[in-house]
Write a protein that holds these residues in place. Structure first.
Motif, PDB file in Angstrom:
ATOM      1  N   GLY A 190       0.809  -1.213   0.000  1.00 50.53           N
ATOM      2  CA  GLY A 190       0.000   0.000   0.000  1.00 50.53           C
ATOM      3  C   GLY A 190       0.837   1.256   0.000  1.00 50.53           C
ATOM      4  O   GLY A 190       0.534   2.227  -0.713  1.00 50.53           O
ATOM      5  N   LEU A 191       1.918   1.265   0.784  1.00 51.10           N
ATOM      6  CA  LEU A 191       2.803   2.426   0.825  1.00 51.10           C
ATOM      7  C   LEU A 191       3.510   2.626  -0.510  1.00 51.10           C
ATOM      8  O   LEU A 191       3.705   3.757  -0.972  1.00 51.10           O
ATOM      9  CB  LEU A 191       3.835   2.270   1.946  1.00 51.10           C
ATOM     10  CG  LEU A 191       3.293   2.318   3.373  1.00 51.10           C
ATOM     11  CD1 LEU A 191       4.404   2.038   4.378  1.00 51.10           C
ATOM     12  CD2 LEU A 191       2.671   3.684   3.660  1.00 51.10           C
ATOM     13  N   ALA A 192       3.895   1.507  -1.157  1.00 47.85           N
ATOM     14  CA  ALA A 192       4.545   1.596  -2.469  1.00 47.85           C
ATOM     15  C   ALA A 192       3.577   2.175  -3.498  1.00 47.85           C
ATOM     16  O   ALA A 192       3.957   3.014  -4.331  1.00 47.85           O
ATOM     17  CB  ALA A 192       5.027   0.214  -2.907  1.00 47.85           C
ATOM     18  N   ALA A 193       2.319   1.744  -3.453  1.00 45.79           N
ATOM     19  CA  ALA A 193       1.309   2.248  -4.388  1.00 45.79           C
ATOM     20  C   ALA A 193       1.068   3.736  -4.169  1.00 45.79           C
ATOM     21  O   ALA A 193       0.960   4.516  -5.123  1.00 45.79           O
ATOM     22  CB  ALA A 193       0.005   1.469  -4.211  1.00 45.79           C
ATOM     23  N   GLU A 194       0.994   4.162  -2.897  1.00 50.02           N
ATOM     24  CA  GLU A 194       0.800   5.576  -2.595  1.00 50.02           C
ATOM     25  C   GLU A 194       1.983   6.407  -3.079  1.00 50.02           C
ATOM     26  O   GLU A 194       1.813   7.531  -3.550  1.00 50.02           O
ATOM     27  CB  GLU A 194       0.606   5.759  -1.088  1.00 50.02           C
ATOM     28  CG  GLU A 194      -0.737   5.238  -0.558  1.00 50.02           C
ATOM     29  CD  GLU A 194      -0.909   5.478   0.904  1.00 50.02           C
ATOM     30  OE1 GLU A 194       0.001   6.116   1.518  1.00 50.02           O
ATOM     31  OE2 GLU A 194      -1.919   5.027   1.485  1.00 50.02           O
ATOM     32  N   SER A 195       3.176   5.822  -2.940  1.00 50.13           N
ATOM     33  CA  SER A 195       4.376   6.536  -3.394  1.00 50.13           C
ATOM     34  C   SER A 195       4.373   6.731  -4.889  1.00 50.13           C
ATOM     35  O   SER A 195       4.733   7.778  -5.408  1.00 50.13           O
ATOM     36  CB  SER A 195       5.626   5.759  -2.952  1.00 50.13           C
ATOM     37  OG  SER A 195       6.798   6.401  -3.405  1.00 50.13           O
ATOM     38  N   GLU A 196       3.936   5.684  -5.627  1.00 51.10           N
ATOM     39  CA  GLU A 196       3.881   5.773  -7.079  1.00 51.10           C
ATOM     40  C   GLU A 196       2.839   6.811  -7.527  1.00 51.10           C
ATOM     41  O   GLU A 196       3.079   7.588  -8.465  1.00 51.10           O
ATOM     42  CB  GLU A 196       3.521   4.416  -7.676  1.00 51.10           C
ATOM     43  CG  GLU A 196       4.646   3.388  -7.540  1.00 51.10           C
ATOM     44  CD  GLU A 196       4.235   2.014  -8.050  1.00 51.10           C
ATOM     45  OE1 GLU A 196       3.099   1.900  -8.567  1.00 51.10           O
ATOM     46  OE2 GLU A 196       5.043   1.079  -7.951  1.00 51.10           O
ATOM     47  N   LEU A 197       1.696   6.841  -6.842  1.00 48.62           N
ATOM     48  CA  LEU A 197       0.667   7.827  -7.176  1.00 48.62           C
ATOM     49  C   LEU A 197       1.169   9.246  -6.921  1.00 48.62           C
ATOM     50  O   LEU A 197       0.927  10.162  -7.700  1.00 48.62           O
ATOM     51  CB  LEU A 197      -0.601   7.576  -6.350  1.00 48.62           C
ATOM     52  CG  LEU A 197      -1.441   6.359  -6.744  1.00 48.62           C
ATOM     53  CD1 LEU A 197      -2.583   6.135  -5.736  1.00 48.62           C
ATOM     54  CD2 LEU A 197      -2.006   6.540  -8.150  1.00 48.62           C
ATOM     55  N   GLY A 198       1.916   9.397  -5.815  1.00 50.84           N
ATOM     56  CA  GLY A 198       2.458  10.698  -5.505  1.00 50.84           C
ATOM     57  C   GLY A 198       3.468  11.155  -6.532  1.00 50.84           C
ATOM     58  O   GLY A 198       3.499  12.338  -6.915  1.00 50.84           O
TER      59      GLY A 198
END
Length: 202
Positions: A190-198
């Motif tokens: 989830g943190l990796a996905a949020e980082s990619e979106l950011g």
């Protein structure tokens, strides 16, 4: 001795319920379990120190209990006296040293889940998130609640760098968020996905 302990425990319960003062008797010292622990298959040893409870609403009849493998916990005095009997330190010295040196779980070296079992282990693996504490906690809790439909609250812990079981000179001391093993994969994804979106938004 067992009957004496039961009578003492009952007296403490009556005194606590009536609000009367309890005679001051030191319960500090080393103890051995009255019965064989069903998991460890032996009578466990521990050290106890009298202390006021850190738990709101608890009475002052609380012991700080130190075990050679699992460390510090708190236990009501009445319950403790029903389960443990006081011993001379020399009587438990060898057992304490053996327990402390033993890195296996309570099930022993033949445990069916030896690779992952942490029951009674002195050294266990923990997953923590360092960095911006509040942001990490909010993100992790949001991911867990979205995946498991519960509101799990992450614990804040301090991680100290050690060498040979003692704090290392010049070692790091970090305040972080502990993530339970069952949640770690989802939280990291989830943190990796949020980082990619950011990164895409930038």
């Amino acid at each position: 001795k067992e009957a004496d302990a039961d009578r003492a425990a009952a007296a403490l319960q009556r005194a606590a319920g009536s609000g009367r003062a309890v005679p001051r008797r030191s319960h500090n010292g080393f103890y051995r379990g009255r019965n064989v622990n069903p998991i460890a298959k032996k009578r466990l040893v521990c050290m106890a120190l009298q202390s006021r409870s850190h738990v709101p609403g608890e009475s002052s009849f609380t012991l700080r209990v130190f075990r050679p493998k699992s460390g510090l916990s708190q236990m009501p005095l009445v319950d403790f006296l029903q389960k443990y009997v006081k011993c001379d330190p020399k009587d438990v010295e060898r057992e304490w040293a053996e327990e402390y040196a033993n890195k296996d779980c309570w099930h022993g070296p033949k445990c069916k889940n030896k690779a992952t079992c942490e029951v009674g282990k002195r050294i266990v693996s923990k997953h923590v998130l360092a960095g911006s504490l509040l942001d990490s906690m909010r993100s992790a809790e949001k991911i867990v609640s979205r995946k498991y439909a519960n509101e799990y609250k992450m614990k804040v812990v301090r991680v100290v760098e050690k060498e040979d079981d003692t704090p290392k000179d010049g070692g790091q001391s970090v305040v972080a968020v502990e993530v339970p093993t069952i949640y770690i994969d989802e939280v990291l994804d989830g943190l990796a996905a949020e980082s990619e979106l950011g990164a895409e938004d930038v």
